[in-house]
Design an enzyme around this catalytic site. Sequence first.
Site, PDB file in Angstrom:
ATOM      1  N   GLU A 109      41.121  43.002  46.305  1.00 50.13           N
ATOM      2  CA  GLU A 109      40.505  44.330  46.307  1.00 50.13           C
ATOM      3  C   GLU A 109      39.009  44.268  46.632  1.00 50.13           C
ATOM      4  O   GLU A 109      38.494  45.090  47.381  1.00 50.13           O
ATOM      5  CB  GLU A 109      40.722  44.998  44.941  1.00 50.13           C
ATOM      6  CG  GLU A 109      39.905  46.257  44.686  1.00 50.13           C
ATOM      7  CD  GLU A 109      40.305  47.450  45.558  1.00 50.13           C
ATOM      8  OE1 GLU A 109      41.443  47.433  46.077  1.00 50.13           O
ATOM      9  OE2 GLU A 109      39.487  48.363  45.713  1.00 50.13           O
ATOM     10  N   HIS A 144      39.067  33.075  38.844  1.00 49.51           N
ATOM     11  CA  HIS A 144      37.645  32.842  38.577  1.00 49.51           C
ATOM     12  C   HIS A 144      37.034  34.003  37.799  1.00 49.51           C
ATOM     13  O   HIS A 144      35.906  33.898  37.332  1.00 49.51           O
ATOM     14  CB  HIS A 144      36.860  32.522  39.861  1.00 49.51           C
ATOM     15  CG  HIS A 144      36.711  33.648  40.821  1.00 49.51           C
ATOM     16  ND1 HIS A 144      36.697  33.472  42.177  1.00 49.51           N
ATOM     17  CD2 HIS A 144      36.583  34.970  40.636  1.00 49.51           C
ATOM     18  CE1 HIS A 144      36.560  34.628  42.778  1.00 49.51           C
ATOM     19  NE2 HIS A 144      36.486  35.567  41.861  1.00 49.51           N
ATOM     20  N   HIS A 145      37.783  35.101  37.672  1.00 50.13           N
ATOM     21  CA  HIS A 145      37.312  36.190  36.819  1.00 50.13           C
ATOM     22  C   HIS A 145      37.647  35.919  35.359  1.00 50.13           C
ATOM     23  O   HIS A 145      37.316  36.700  34.483  1.00 50.13           O
ATOM     24  CB  HIS A 145      37.973  37.506  37.225  1.00 50.13           C
ATOM     25  CG  HIS A 145      37.623  37.938  38.620  1.00 50.13           C
ATOM     26  ND1 HIS A 145      36.563  38.762  38.890  1.00 50.13           N
ATOM     27  CD2 HIS A 145      38.181  37.647  39.824  1.00 50.13           C
ATOM     28  CE1 HIS A 145      36.490  38.969  40.200  1.00 50.13           C
ATOM     29  NE2 HIS A 145      37.447  38.301  40.787  1.00 50.13           N
ATOM     30  N   HIS A 149      33.072  55.705  35.946  1.00 51.98           N
ATOM     31  CA  HIS A 149      32.115  55.371  37.014  1.00 51.98           C
ATOM     32  C   HIS A 149      32.708  54.288  37.913  1.00 51.98           C
ATOM     33  O   HIS A 149      32.706  54.419  39.141  1.00 51.98           O
ATOM     34  CB  HIS A 149      30.791  54.896  36.400  1.00 51.98           C
ATOM     35  CG  HIS A 149      29.885  54.172  37.364  1.00 51.98           C
ATOM     36  ND1 HIS A 149      29.155  54.818  38.333  1.00 51.98           N
ATOM     37  CD2 HIS A 149      29.611  52.850  37.520  1.00 51.98           C
ATOM     38  CE1 HIS A 149      28.457  53.931  39.031  1.00 51.98           C
ATOM     39  NE2 HIS A 149      28.730  52.724  38.566  1.00 51.98           N
TER      40      HIS A 149
END
Lengths: 384, 532, 186
Positions: free
Chosen positions: B261, B308-309, B82
């Site tokens: 992205e 930060h991810h 998905h």
Amino acid sequence: MGKIFTGFWGVMAFLVSFASFAASDPKPEQYQLNLRSGVTDISQQVYDLHMTIFWICVVIAIIVFGAMLWATIFHRKSRGVKPATFHESVKVEIAWTVVPFIILIGMAIPATKTLIAMEDVSAPDVSVIVTGSQWKWHYKYMDNEVEYYSVMATQPEQIANKLEKNINYLLEVDRPLVIPTNQKVRFLITSDDVIHSWWVPDFAVKKDANPGFINEAWARVEKPGIYRGQCAELCGKDHGFMPVVVIAKEPAEYAAWIEEQEELQRKAKEEEQKLLAMNMDMDELMTVGERVYNTTCAACHMPNGEGLPGVFPALKGSDIALNDMQKHIDVVVNGVSGTAMQAYAKQLSMKELAAVITYERNAWGNDTGELVQAKDVNAVLNGQ
Amino acid sequence: MSTVTNDIHHDEHHDHHDHKPSGIKRWLYTTNHKDIGTLYLWFAFIMFLIGGAMAMVIRAELFQPGLQIVDPNFFNQMTTVHGLIMVFGAVMPAFTGLANWMVPLMIGAPDMALPRMNNWSFWILPFAFLILLMSLFMEGGGPAFGWTFYAPLSTTYSNDTTALFVFSVHIMGASSIMGAINVIVTILNMRAPGMTFMKMPLFVWTWLITAFLLIAVMPVLAGAVTMVLTDKFFGTSFFDAAGGGDPVMFQHIFWFFGHPEVYIMILPAFGIVSQIVPTFSRKKLFGYSSMVYATASIALLSFIVWAHHMFTTGMPVGAELFFMFATMLISVPTGVKVFNWVATMWRGAISFEIPMMFSLAFIVLFTIGGLSGLMLAITPVDFQYHDTYFVVAHFHYVLVTGAVFSIMAATYYWLPKWTGKMFDITLAKWHFWCSLISVNLLFFPMHFVGLAGMPRRIPDYALQFADFNKWISLGGFAFGLSQLIFLALLIKACRKKGEPVSAQVWDGAEGLEWEVPSPAPYHTFETPPVVK
Amino acid sequence: MSHSRQAENKKVVIKLVAVVFGMFGFGFALVPLYDVFCAVTGINGKTSNEAAVYTNIEVDKSRLVTVEFITRTNTGMPWQFETQTRRVEVHPGEMYQVDFYAKNPTQRDIVGQAVPSVSPGTAAIYLNKTECFCFEQQPLKSGAETVMPMRFYVDPELPKNINFFTVQYTLYDVTSDAQEIAMNRG
């Protein structure tokens, strides 16, 4: 090997401790909207910070959306307004660059303070090594000879909707981690296979368990109680089924508990050595083996032994379960590096290992008729 | 902003000797930017429906606690595919389609600069997704490690169809890179005389910057999947501690691609809204040049915020502070954009046609997503939000009510130009209101379950999350069904039903694309217009 | 389309393709860059995998730092692997030795590789190892046992707030890789 113990006594001790703590276990709230403020000073700070930032965002949203709403009501064509012609204003543009910047500084200051408060590297009172593996946690106390696996205790029938789900559905384990209150407990977090993440919302602790590396986090819990969390990093098929449960006890109670555990684990080891000489018959091995298989192996190899094609190999009719028994024991006891097959030497007693290997060699039409005894397992484990 | 001085009849004159082959060959061999744009848009919409069907599977499983419909392994494949389909198959190709259609029209170019490559970059895409979807039906199933494919779950612990996943991502990457090169060359070299950079419509500007982001980071993604491939099949150990590698390094490389992205998926949306809001406010865009600078600074900042991810991976406190501050800083240029849109509406003469409705919904809902993004930037509280449904709520607000709503707004805005007929406004209103209500029912309660502690990517959940999840699933089904209205509307529009429209279509519309007739002829601006 | 424009386009395309290849290379360059980044900041508590040289540096007798050692074996590694010192108090600048015990209880010969990790990560760059079994692969024949030394000193520059850190060794079975390397050499 010195790291093996039978589960029975440990489970009994935990059932007792569970019963005494059930009363203080807060009921999960339906329609809970917000973060919990938790039970440590840090988690309270985090909660306050969250609320501060949230209200700032609400105010910003009200101003922006208010202006938009105003424009859509009063500056609409259907009211016959003539559009203005202005399309830039250096002053206004500077203002709405500088003002947000100042607001950001206002947010950054408390955030930095809290972050630095979290980075406390002083010596801890208690250290626990937390190791994630697919899909269970292992806890080892640094200063006591106590270690054990903590596996989800929710019955498969509840997940399959065949039994009514109980209040702690998916958030209950066979053996929770036990820590003392009002002491600095340090968690050294690592992993045996993929990346997991050890998370207890009430402590505001979430740290990734990276294979081969250690991370640390700490908590000073103020209130005795049972605190529940979950693995927070996708770690494969049963990622949703590896909860974290921590019981915080008063220091005196904790001391008694850990002493009791040390004693139990020592006894279990002794007992196991004694049992090595004892042989079990096929019926007993198969009964114990089936139980162990269903709780430990069936998650990947499936209850019917057929595995998941292309993901987890079948045991039914497999070469390893039908032929070389030494190899079979080696794989179960030591695991296979670079695959999802774990080492079960630490997770199961020799008796259980013997039983489950016997079961795998005699169930689902794998009729080798061979028995594996605890001493065979011991031979592979300790090279005797 | 600009006026065309040459006469438009010139283009019409070319109309009657369009020698386009008929049938399937026309579409297979086409090098016409309008045809390719149409192909991209339909492809994106089909992918949107396929990815959406997978979301329906996910929401059906999560409708109530317990496992009812799929097993956890298949559930993980659904969340993974998905994500991949929506990101690489729906949102990005839709924007590329819009760029193909509109960029030449907006800058007065006869076509894209590299028409043959344009054909290629589209036609390799269906194969990429065919391979990806095929892997779902192979032994062991498709990728089940999340669209972020963190090692070692995607290397040592994945199944052999990972090779297909890698191959498929390589093709998607190649397609995007070719598309981006084409956009850049077109914008740099093909502008009509007088179309200076600071006269370009914002959609063109945002796409130019997006295209630069694409060629900067898609190759890094290609590198990351190549490393996954060699780690899994060829014995390297980039991400394996035993061989001297580090699994956390994967995340650094991935998010070095991944954060730019996300701006690739939102900058063109900013461009679209900046076209639509002035049209229906009948007022020039407020702060054109600050919009351009804001877009550029967002793009630059996107290269220094990736970690930060990964706040929970255990970074030194200095690094955490740096990434927190840099991330917070992004809200300044983003804020400038929102304020500029509001200022454009301020004292305008606003009317509420369908594209405007979607744009207004975009501004409000994207701002909600932006504000939750600001909350996520705050490292200490991110420890609580990370990998929960709060994050899921955040990125669906910016991607669905952000990027996807902007694509719908753009479709409604330019559809009459493409077909020459006004779309069915009643259906469009139904589509808008059904989507708006259901999408909020779908994503808003996710904030609550996330804060209450529900991790993402789980096939089953504790009982206290049950009530909200039921509402979320109902919202999900309703949102899915609402898109069938859109499908019906688009089919109707493609069969050229409806009232004919003028060249300008919308009374407040300005720009070169509104000066060619509706429908836009097959060849336009063969002699470049002169922009004053 | 005129020829001059095509030539223009070609120029831009060549530049952009160069950027694409450059960025593909940059993706791989991130691997060594990351190591440098780790060496500077101590991400993941990685220590240097080359021996430090001990030069006579001043010992800070006024300061005591506790260093803790943990040993783990990864999945598929059947060795017994234990530290003989769980915790040691050190003066920064002074040399210490810690021994690790390993035994291969299996019927086969195994090559092991220990991977160190320090927590808090910031301390990693201040742990200087002059000798460590983790620098090389360690082969053990079936049934053999060994004591492996690790000699280290703590850099006196260790930040003042850190007075306590943990060193973890995870042992991996790298027999198959080691065989491949040996075969390639042979």
